[in-house]
Design an enzyme around this catalytic site. Structure first.
Site, PDB file in Angstrom:
ATOM      1  N   PHE A  14       0.851  -1.186   0.000  1.00 65.43           N
ATOM      2  CA  PHE A  14       0.000   0.000   0.000  1.00 65.43           C
ATOM      3  C   PHE A  14       0.888   1.238   0.000  1.00 65.43           C
ATOM      4  CE2 PHE A  14      -2.554   3.361   1.902  1.00 65.43           C
ATOM      5  CZ  PHE A  14      -3.744   3.241   1.196  1.00 65.43           C
ATOM      6  N   GLU A  80      -9.212   7.077   2.227  1.00 65.35           N
ATOM      7  CA  GLU A  80      -7.800   7.302   1.921  1.00 65.35           C
ATOM      8  C   GLU A  80      -7.437   8.737   2.296  1.00 65.35           C
ATOM      9  OE1 GLU A  80      -8.786   3.717  -0.420  1.00 65.35           O
ATOM     10  OE2 GLU A  80      -9.738   5.676  -0.247  1.00 65.35           O
ATOM     11  N   SER A  81      -7.283   8.964   3.597  1.00 67.61           N
ATOM     12  CA  SER A  81      -6.778  10.224   4.155  1.00 67.61           C
ATOM     13  C   SER A  81      -7.867  11.244   4.460  1.00 67.61           C
ATOM     14  CB  SER A  81      -5.656  10.805   3.285  1.00 67.61           C
ATOM     15  OG  SER A  81      -4.586   9.880   3.190  1.00 67.61           O
ATOM     16  N   PHE A 276      -8.552   0.911  10.693  1.00 67.04           N
ATOM     17  CA  PHE A 276      -8.833   0.117   9.497  1.00 67.04           C
ATOM     18  C   PHE A 276      -8.562  -1.367   9.757  1.00 67.04           C
ATOM     19  CE2 PHE A 276      -8.072   4.369   7.915  1.00 67.04           C
ATOM     20  CZ  PHE A 276      -9.053   4.528   6.947  1.00 67.04           C
ATOM     21  N   SER A 282      -6.244   6.471  10.661  1.00 66.33           N
ATOM     22  CA  SER A 282      -6.350   7.851  10.195  1.00 66.33           C
ATOM     23  C   SER A 282      -7.053   8.678  11.253  1.00 66.33           C
ATOM     24  CB  SER A 282      -7.150   7.937   8.885  1.00 66.33           C
ATOM     25  OG  SER A 282      -6.411   7.447   7.796  1.00 66.33           O
ATOM     26  N   HIS A 315      -1.943   9.922   9.446  1.00 68.78           N
ATOM     27  CA  HIS A 315      -2.294   8.717   8.695  1.00 68.78           C
ATOM     28  C   HIS A 315      -1.152   7.717   8.820  1.00 68.78           C
ATOM     29  CE1 HIS A 315      -5.731  10.841   7.047  1.00 68.78           C
ATOM     30  NE2 HIS A 315      -4.913  11.866   6.864  1.00 68.78           N
ATOM     31  N   GLU A 319       2.404  -1.642   7.641  1.00 67.59           N
ATOM     32  CA  GLU A 319       2.949  -2.897   7.134  1.00 67.59           C
ATOM     33  C   GLU A 319       4.466  -2.850   6.995  1.00 67.59           C
ATOM     34  OE1 GLU A 319      -1.088  -2.725   4.898  1.00 67.59           O
ATOM     35  OE2 GLU A 319       0.319  -1.337   5.845  1.00 67.59           O
TER      36      GLU A 319
END
Length: 884
Positions: A14, A80-81, A276, A282, A315, A319
């Site tokens: 990602f 996404e943000s 998430f 976030s 954010h 991983e």
């Protein structure tokens, strides 16, 4: 947190680094046409319905998760943000493979149709370098495509790359009301096919805006290689949506547990967060500051402004392999420490708090601030916002206890940049694990010969790594029979090499002339760049005109000497003249001007910056070492303009065995005012020349080089018919230091006091006021060069000429500890001569540099190349060797 989540198991990477689009439709909310009328308490862009924004976000490929509505802005938390909407501006920040820029045309339509805002005041687009650029879509695959997309919409944009292109860097595109960006490194006019029919948007024109009531201030902290412990906190498992605790509640619980909720005082903050599945986080926060905050001064952000409502956003992509976290805030922060527990933190404290949460292995920090704050600081003699920010960044991150356990942060880049109406401070840091270094044999520590307790780490390189790294840093070049290197190992942008060199071959009447030059700049890059670009062209033009003159037959060596001297004098005069033309009437007229009038003349950056450039060249200077060789290689001219701290030296000699004889003769240091006759045991005499006697002492009355003979036939065995060994250091007898530029030392003090001190952020001199106070009877710097003409030895049949010319900046001499000039000259001749005798095929200048850095002592050479210092540890070195 889910303890069993494997952060390394996700096979689909990602992209954490965000694309940040910020569009202003007016200078402030108060400037909007409907500021006095509201719909449900909102006006401008805030009255646009949510479903309209969601339609635009669908184009971008993201969706709204939640909203918090504040007094002055709305904060949308996205899949996404984030998306922030104020009456007069909006900020769209999206990560992953979102199509951020594809939302821009729709945003412009919405602003026009729903808020009666048909014109863009300013637009900003920025991002960090991607982890996986090949996974991006549309224009986001490459920076040049993003620039072309934006240029297809805006007519007055400029694009910048800040930082190392092959390392951590930050990309910025911005427009300006002035439409003029003289420093832009990218100019793109191509329109993408899908934009071909779109009408371009022109930002509001006119002069740069007057200072807004509130400063525009944005701090970003972009972090990668998060520690494993920090990353695990953001792993929630696959059951977040099915848990009794909502993703928002779980995220708020985590925010409190790890310290995000404590970044700013809780009574000033409204926080919205989301966890998430299986991992990621976030959050948006609206933050009151200044007089708009509760409890009087508790929200003081270190300014005297009225205050208001700002935001911060975080954010996290945890991983392993592409871990990333970002922090952004637009609330102005003081760079001075504050001890009030309920206050907004100072910049240093905030940076420490953020870094302590995520413990990154690498991070970049940017502060983007409207430059009226910096200008005011300059006028008051204070520290500018970007200078203070750089100091705070370093103080927060480079203390002995700055990093996670066992580590310390080292600054790897520092850049301050001026844009149209804005200033930027950029810095990058990397974490070094000192405990691990102690266990690695390839690393060592050094005091760099300074003594004391402080030590710096360096890496021990072995061959061929050592030679390869030296070659990379030295920028070796070979052009016909001329080898050169220019070397400065410090990676910090502010300490980049100020030496410049030129090698040119000019086809002129009668054959090809060879021009070489070394310019050693000081106090900045503007003057040395100007000299290196201009002086060669001036010499070529004057020489060509002279050689085409019907009256000259053949050329006169004295006339060519005069050409070199005249060019350097005219160049320096032009630097002074361009500056003085800005203030006609002389010192008395300048005295009558107000500070505002002077600033208006000098600060023309919005109109191309020509006046500003002319002034900055007066602050800086450069030495000049120029040589010229005729087509027959029968004559050599040397023009030398140097100062006692950056003097250039020239060495001209035969083969290494001759140098050995000079070394064995135990030659004392020559006197400063004349040549010295030196007896070579059992052979003959040679002449060592210095200063202005060089060409005279080495040339007989008939203009030929004296023949050297020896009773034993030694010179016949060498195949050398003559010897000249010249070591010029013309600045020794000068009463004034010679240099081009340094105009502030050549003019009455009023020019420095009234004009040049106002440019102190471009002046790399500590406490310039102390020096200006001593300017009583200028000039203190001369622009008259020492020029020498030297007839070159003639070869004889079967005995080819075998000699060379060495030129170098003074950084080479600094590498030889406490050696006399004669000892250094002997060593240089011996080192180069032996290399040439051995038929060395490489770059001889690189060979000499290796000798100066330590030669075969790999530990010493490694120290110079790899030491981890945050300051410049050696002078710039440029070497040029011309073989005849």
């Amino acid at each position: 947190m889910a303890e069993n989540v494997d952060l390394s198991a996700n096979s689909s990477p990602f992209e954490g680094p965000e694309k940040l689009l910020e569009i202003w439709f007016a200078r402030s909310a108060a400037d909007l046409p409907d500021a006095s009328t509201t719909t449900n308490g909102k006006f401008g862009l805030r009255k646009v319905p949510r479903n309209v924004w969601e339609e635009m976000l669908a184009i971008v490929k993201c969706q709204v998760l939640s909203i918090i509505e504040g007094a002055e802005m709305d904060a949308y938390l996205l899949s996404e943000s984030s998306f922030f909407v104020s009456p007069h501006r909006l900020i769209l920040k999206t990560c992953g493979t979102t199509l951020n820029l594809f939302g821009l045309p729709r945003i412009l339509d919405i602003a026009r149709d729903h808020a009666s805002l048909p014109s863009v005041y300013r637009c900003f687009y920025s991002r960090k370098s991607y982890f996986f650029p090949e996974r991006q879509k549309g224009p986001h695959r490459e920076w040049k495509n993003e620039v072309e997309f934006l240029d297809g919409i805006f007519e007055n944009g400029a694009a910048y790359t800040v930082g190392k292109v092959n390392g951590d860097h930050w990309l910025l595109y911005l427009t300006s009301p002035s439409g003029d960006f003289p420093n832009s490194p990218i100019t793109c006019t191509t329109t993408l096919p899908e934009l071909a029919s779109m009408t371009k948007v022109t930002s509001l024109t006119g002069d740069l805006p007057k200072p807004a009531q509130k400063p525009d201030y944005t701090i970003e902290i972009l972090m990668t290689n998060l520690s494993s412990d920090a990353s695990k906190a953001f792993a929630f498992g696959d059951d977040v949506s099915e848990s009794e605790e909502s993703p928002s509640s779980r995220a708020l619980t985590l925010s409190s547990a790890i310290g995000i909720s404590d970044l700013y005082p809780s009574h000033l903050t409204t926080l919205d967060a989301y966890a998430f599945s299986p991992c990621g986080y976030s959050s948006n926060a609206l933050l009151k500051w200044g007089r708009a905050a509760e409890d009087g001064g508790d929200g003081n952000a270190g300014t005297d402004e009225e205050g208001g409502e700002g935001y911060y956003t975080i954010h996290v992509t945890p991983e392993e392999g592409w871990s990333y976290a970002s922090f952004e805030c637009n609330v102005p922060l003081t760079a001075h420490p504050t001890s009030q527990a309920r206050s907004i933190p100072d910049l240093r404290t905030l940076v420490r708090r953020v870094v302590d949460i995520f413990k990154p292995g690498r991070l970049s920090l940017t502060l983007f601030v409207s430059c009226q704050d910096n200008n005011e600081a300059d006028e008051e003699g204070g520290e500018t916002a970007v200078e203070a920010a750089q100091r705070a960044f370093r103080a927060a991150l480079t203390s002995c206890t700055s990093g996670p356990a066992g580590g310390v942060y080292k600054r790897t880049d520092k850049i301050n940049y001026e844009f149209g109406g804005y200033d930027l401070a950029f810095a990058s840091f990397e974490l070094y694990n000192l405990r691990a270094l102690d266990e690695v044999r390839d690393f060592a520590t050094t005091d760099m010969g300074r003594g004391g307790l402080e030590r710096w780490t360096y890496r021990l390189l072995s061959e061929p790594q050592l030679s390869n790294e030296l070659r990379r840093l030295a920028n070796p070049s070979s052009k016909e029979n001329i080898d050169s290197v220019t070397f400065q190992p410090c990676p910090m942008h502010e300490f980049r090499n100020q030496d410049r060199s030129r090698v040119e071959h000019w086809p002129l009447p009668g054959g090809t002339w060879v021009f070489t030059a070394i310019f050693d700049g000081h106090a900045g890059h503007a003057t040395v760049d100007h000299a290196a670009q201009t002086i060669p062209a001036m010499v070529k033009h004057s020489l060509d005109a002279y050689l085409r003159s019907p009256s000259r037959t053949p050329f006169s060596p004295d006339r060519i000497s005069n050409i070199l001297s005249d060019v350097i004098l005219r160049f320096d005069h032009s630097v002074t003249t361009e500056f003085l033309k800005l203030f006609p009437g002389g010192p008395s007229a300048l005295q009558r001007l107000s500070s505002g009038q002077i600033k208006q003349v000098i600060d023309d950056r919005a109109n191309g910056g020509r006046n500003m450039s002319a002034a900055i060249r007066c602050l800086e200077g450069s030495t000049a070492l120029v040589t010229l060789t005729d087509p027959a290689k029968s004559h050599l001219w040397v023009a030398n303009l140097g100062d006692c701290q950056a003097g250039t030296r020239i060495l001209y000699s035969c083969k290494s065995l001759i140098a050995d004889q000079l070394r064995q003769s135990s030659v004392p240091e020559p006197p400063e005012d004349n040549g010295l006759r030196v007896l070579l045991p059992h052979f003959t005499t040679a002449t060592i020349c210095r200063s202005s006697t060089a060409s005279e002492a080495s040339t007989q009355a008939n203009g030929t080089v004296p023949e050297i003979t020896g009773s034993s036939g030694f010179w016949d065995l060498l195949g050398v018919s003559s010897l000249i060994y010249n070591f010029y250091d013309p600045c020794i007898s000068s009463k004034t230091s010679p240099a081009v530029g340094d105009t502030w030392l050549k003019l009455p003090a009023i020019y420095s006091q009234r004009v040049l001190l106002g440019l102190r952020h471009d002046w790399n001199v500590e406490r310039p006021g102390d020096y200006i106070a001593r300017i009583i009877s200028p000039p203190y710097v001369s622009s008259t060069p020492d020029v020498y003409h030297l007839p070159l030895p003639r070869g004889t049949p079967g005995r080819p000429r075998d000699f060379f010319l060495l030129m170098c900046s003074d950084g080479l001499a600094d590498l030889y500890d406490e050696r006399s000039r004669m000892d250094m000259a002997n060593r240089w001749v011996r080192t180069i001569g032996r290399y040439l005798d051995s038929r060395g095929r490489g770059n001889v200048a690189l060979h000499l540099l290796r000798d100066a850095l330590g030669g075969e002592d790999t530990r010493l050479v490694s120290r110079y190349l790899t030491v981890e210092m945050e300051e410049k540890w050696m002078d710039d070195v440029t070497i040029m060797v011309q073989r005849f």
